[in-house]
Design a protein around this motif. Structure first.
Motif, PDB file in Angstrom:
ATOM      1  N   SER A  81       0.832  -1.207   0.000  1.00  0.00           N
ATOM      2  CA  SER A  81       0.000   0.000   0.000  1.00  0.00           C
ATOM      3  C   SER A  81       0.868   1.259   0.000  1.00  0.00           C
ATOM      4  CB  SER A  81      -0.975  -0.001   1.187  1.00  0.00           C
ATOM      5  OG  SER A  81      -0.357   0.423   2.378  1.00  0.00           O
ATOM      6  N   LEU A  82       2.017   1.178   0.663  1.00  0.00           N
ATOM      7  CA  LEU A  82       2.920   2.339   0.692  1.00  0.00           C
ATOM      8  C   LEU A  82       3.604   2.544  -0.655  1.00  0.00           C
ATOM      9  CD1 LEU A  82       4.607   1.881   4.211  1.00  0.00           C
ATOM     10  CD2 LEU A  82       2.675   3.341   3.593  1.00  0.00           C
ATOM     11  N   ASP A  85       1.033   4.096  -2.732  1.00  0.00           N
ATOM     12  CA  ASP A  85       0.702   5.427  -2.187  1.00  0.00           C
ATOM     13  C   ASP A  85       1.727   6.479  -2.617  1.00  0.00           C
ATOM     14  OD1 ASP A  85      -0.895   7.009  -0.018  1.00  0.00           O
ATOM     15  OD2 ASP A  85       1.188   7.278   0.611  1.00  0.00           O
ATOM     16  N   ASP A  86       2.980   6.051  -2.759  1.00  0.00           N
ATOM     17  CA  ASP A  86       4.060   6.996  -3.096  1.00  0.00           C
ATOM     18  C   ASP A  86       4.184   7.281  -4.594  1.00  0.00           C
ATOM     19  OD1 ASP A  86       4.871   7.263  -0.438  1.00  0.00           O
ATOM     20  OD2 ASP A  86       6.256   5.564  -0.542  1.00  0.00           O
ATOM     21  N   ASP A  91       0.545  10.027  -4.152  1.00  0.00           N
ATOM     22  CA  ASP A  91       1.094  11.132  -3.353  1.00  0.00           C
ATOM     23  C   ASP A  91       2.405  11.706  -3.902  1.00  0.00           C
ATOM     24  OD1 ASP A  91      -1.072  10.753  -1.772  1.00  0.00           O
ATOM     25  OD2 ASP A  91       0.003   9.961  -0.035  1.00  0.00           O
ATOM     26  N   ASP A  93       5.720  10.818  -3.751  1.00  0.00           N
ATOM     27  CA  ASP A  93       6.788  11.030  -2.770  1.00  0.00           C
ATOM     28  C   ASP A  93       8.072  10.300  -3.185  1.00  0.00           C
ATOM     29  OD1 ASP A  93       5.989  12.775  -0.603  1.00  0.00           O
ATOM     30  OD2 ASP A  93       4.408  11.317  -0.186  1.00  0.00           O
ATOM     31  N   ARG A  96      10.865   7.139   1.504  1.00  0.00           N
ATOM     32  CA  ARG A  96      10.019   6.282   2.341  1.00  0.00           C
ATOM     33  C   ARG A  96      10.954   5.428   3.186  1.00  0.00           C
ATOM     34  NH1 ARG A  96       5.090   5.873   4.221  1.00  0.00           N
ATOM     35  NH2 ARG A  96       4.260   6.581   2.234  1.00  0.00           N
ATOM     36  N   MET A 153      -8.868  -0.737   2.743  1.00  0.00           N
ATOM     37  CA  MET A 153      -7.780   0.197   2.443  1.00  0.00           C
ATOM     38  C   MET A 153      -7.898   0.845   1.067  1.00  0.00           C
ATOM     39  SD  MET A 153      -4.678   0.427   0.748  1.00  0.00           S
ATOM     40  CE  MET A 153      -4.075  -1.230   0.453  1.00  0.00           C
ATOM     41  N   GLN A 157      -8.287   4.775   0.143  1.00  0.00           N
ATOM     42  CA  GLN A 157      -7.322   5.536  -0.662  1.00  0.00           C
ATOM     43  C   GLN A 157      -8.033   6.361  -1.742  1.00  0.00           C
ATOM     44  OE1 GLN A 157      -4.548   6.055   0.726  1.00  0.00           O
ATOM     45  NE2 GLN A 157      -2.988   4.832  -0.301  1.00  0.00           N
ATOM     46  N   LYS A 180      -8.707   3.835   5.008  1.00  0.00           N
ATOM     47  CA  LYS A 180      -7.368   3.757   4.398  1.00  0.00           C
ATOM     48  C   LYS A 180      -6.328   3.202   5.375  1.00  0.00           C
ATOM     49  CE  LYS A 180      -5.196   8.283   5.024  1.00  0.00           C
ATOM     50  NZ  LYS A 180      -4.632   9.501   4.514  1.00  0.00           N
ATOM     51  N   THR A 181      -6.498   3.430   6.650  1.00  0.00           N
ATOM     52  CA  THR A 181      -5.501   3.019   7.641  1.00  0.00           C
ATOM     53  C   THR A 181      -6.076   2.079   8.700  1.00  0.00           C
ATOM     54  OG1 THR A 181      -4.398   5.120   7.363  1.00  0.00           O
ATOM     55  CG2 THR A 181      -3.864   3.908   9.353  1.00  0.00           C
ATOM     56  N   GLN A 218      -3.733   7.303  12.392  1.00  0.00           N
ATOM     57  CA  GLN A 218      -3.688   8.192  11.223  1.00  0.00           C
ATOM     58  C   GLN A 218      -3.736   9.664  11.629  1.00  0.00           C
ATOM     59  OE1 GLN A 218      -3.045   7.268   7.944  1.00  0.00           O
ATOM     60  NE2 GLN A 218      -2.922   9.442   7.513  1.00  0.00           N
ATOM     61  N   ASP A 221      -0.276  10.407  12.279  1.00  0.00           N
ATOM     62  CA  ASP A 221       0.441  10.496  11.003  1.00  0.00           C
ATOM     63  C   ASP A 221       0.234  11.880  10.378  1.00  0.00           C
ATOM     64  OD1 ASP A 221       1.841   8.822   8.715  1.00  0.00           O
ATOM     65  OD2 ASP A 221       0.224   9.951   7.749  1.00  0.00           O
ATOM     66  N   LYS A 235      10.472  10.074   5.809  1.00  0.00           N
ATOM     67  CA  LYS A 235       9.657  10.481   4.662  1.00  0.00           C
ATOM     68  C   LYS A 235       9.458  11.987   4.731  1.00  0.00           C
ATOM     69  CE  LYS A 235       5.244   9.412   6.985  1.00  0.00           C
ATOM     70  NZ  LYS A 235       4.082   8.522   7.079  1.00  0.00           N
ATOM     71  N   ASP A 240       1.252  16.376   2.774  1.00  0.00           N
ATOM     72  CA  ASP A 240      -0.211  16.552   2.759  1.00  0.00           C
ATOM     73  C   ASP A 240      -0.603  17.957   2.281  1.00  0.00           C
ATOM     74  OD1 ASP A 240      -0.598  13.987   3.696  1.00  0.00           O
ATOM     75  OD2 ASP A 240      -0.691  14.589   5.806  1.00  0.00           O
TER      76      ASP A 240
HETATM   77  C1  IPE Z   1      -1.341   6.228   3.543  1.00  0.00           C
HETATM   78  O1  IPE Z   1      -1.690   7.433   4.098  1.00  0.00           O
HETATM   79  C2  IPE Z   1      -2.336   5.179   3.781  1.00  0.00           C
HETATM   80  C3  IPE Z   1      -2.026   4.007   2.972  1.00  0.00           C
HETATM   81  C4  IPE Z   1      -0.896   3.786   2.377  1.00  0.00           C
HETATM   82  C5  IPE Z   1      -3.051   3.038   2.822  1.00  0.00           C
HETATM   83  P1  IPE Z   1      -0.633   8.602   3.881  1.00  0.00           P
HETATM   84  O2  IPE Z   1      -0.499   8.953   2.444  1.00  0.00           O
HETATM   85  O3  IPE Z   1      -0.916   9.678   4.847  1.00  0.00           O
HETATM   86  O4  IPE Z   1       0.707   7.849   4.356  1.00  0.00           O
HETATM   87  P2  IPE Z   1       2.166   8.487   4.307  1.00  0.00           P
HETATM   88  O5  IPE Z   1       2.087   9.747   5.127  1.00  0.00           O
HETATM   89  O6  IPE Z   1       2.512   8.706   2.872  1.00  0.00           O
HETATM   90  O7  IPE Z   1       3.024   7.453   4.987  1.00  0.00           O
END
Ligand code: IPE
Ligand code: IPE
Ligand code: MG
Ligand code: MG
Ligand code: MG
Length: 294
Positions: A81-82, A85-86, A91, A93, A96, A153, A157, A180-181, A218, A221, A235, A240
């Protein structure tokens, strides 16, 4: 941090490492795919979901080895998922777990496939575990698919993406964060207690506990994305805001987000007590989830 908790975290991080290495040693798959999957797994996350699963198991049972395949499967799904997500489409990013993100280290196509492979291989681990009964395998995979898929999840997302550049209510934020979390965290709590034969009543209250724990995790986070230290987090901070995400600090302000988190902590405690687990490591882990700095 609590000394007993520290020792517990270290011990189970090692156990998890040994277990997933053994699953990968046996795996004959294209070299680049294996390298990419292991790159993100080895990058060294905090391993909080598997640790939660072990802690939940230990409240009601002994031989934690029975929970190992579920714990590894969960960490693999979290890692997938990360990776996704990146991605630039999500996102976007570059760092990580203190290292380049998977798509930066390899390329986007490889990162997508490494994520897909971690997801699917996780189910194979559970289904091939000789220490589980057929009933246990069915229940675990049913729960894990529900928590990680469109009702869990992945569903969260997409809500998270749709809430970009929007102003949403607290209720809508809770839904996004829970899906999502929270859902993967719920699986950790459920799987551990279920495998250790917790009663239906205990499982009922643990489910409520897990709901608040997911929110606590979360919200923290989101708070760390505003006020955390990049070096500790491994990271980028401010991701955000850059992506115009809907977060607790954006909705309630930093102090408001902290106060809201505190309300969730109290709710989590209440349900932990009703699940006969108030003196367990789950309590210390709840505090850690709420106060962590990375
Ligand atoms: C991620 O949330 C949730 C999942 C990956 C399901 P975020 O986007 O806030 O997570 P980070 O901050 O990139 O770790
Ligand atoms: C980050 O999770 C993504 C979220 C769901 C917020 P963690 O903070 O547990 O990430 P790792 O596993 O330690 O890298
Ligand atoms: Mg995201
Ligand atoms: Mg992200
Ligand atoms: Mg975040």
């Amino acid at each position: 941090m609590h000394k007993r908790l520290q020792a517990y975290l270290e011990y189970y991080r090692e156990e998890l490492q040994k277990a997933y290495k053994s699953y990968f040693n046996k795996l004959e798959i294209p070299g680049n795919l294996k390298e990419s999957m292991l790159y993100s797994l080895d990058a060294g996350g905090k391993r909080l979901r598997p640790i939660l699963l072990f802690a939940s198991y230990e409240v009601y049972g002994e031989d934690v080895q029975k929970a190992m395949s579920s714990a590894v499967a969960l960490e693999m799904i979290h890692t997938y998922s990360l990776i996704h997500d990146d991605l630039p489409a999500m996102d976007n990013d570059d760092y990580r777990r203190g290292m380049l993100t998977n798509h930066k280290k390899f390329d986007e196509a490889t990162a997508i496939l490494a994520g897909d492979a971690l997801l699917t291989y996780s189910f194979e681990l559970i289904l091939n575990d000789p220490s589980l009964t057929s009933d246990e395998k069915v229940t675990l995979t049913k729960e894990l698919t529900a928590c990680s898929g469109p009702k869990g999840m992945v569903g969260g997302q997409i809500l998270d993406m749709e809430a970009e550049k929007q102003s949403v209510s607290l209720e809508a934020m809770e839904k996004i964060h829970t899906l999502k979390t929270g859902e993967l965290i719920r699986f950790a709590i459920f799987a551990g207690a279920y495998l250790a034969n917790a009663t239906d009543k205990q499982l009922h209250y643990l489910e409520k506990y897990a709901y608040y724990l997911g929110l606590i995790f979360q919200v923290q986070d989101d708070i760390l994305d505003v006020s955390g230290e990049e070096e500790k987090l491994g990271k980028r901070v401010g991701s955000d805001e850059l992506n115009e995400k809907s977060t607790y600090p954006k909705l309630l302000g930093l102090d408001g987000a902290i106060a809201q988190k505190e309300k969730y902590v109290q709710k989590a405690y209440e349900n932990l007590k009703l699940a006969d687990a108030e003196d367990s490591l789950l309590k210390a882990l709840t505090d850690y989830f709420s106060e962590r700095d990375h």
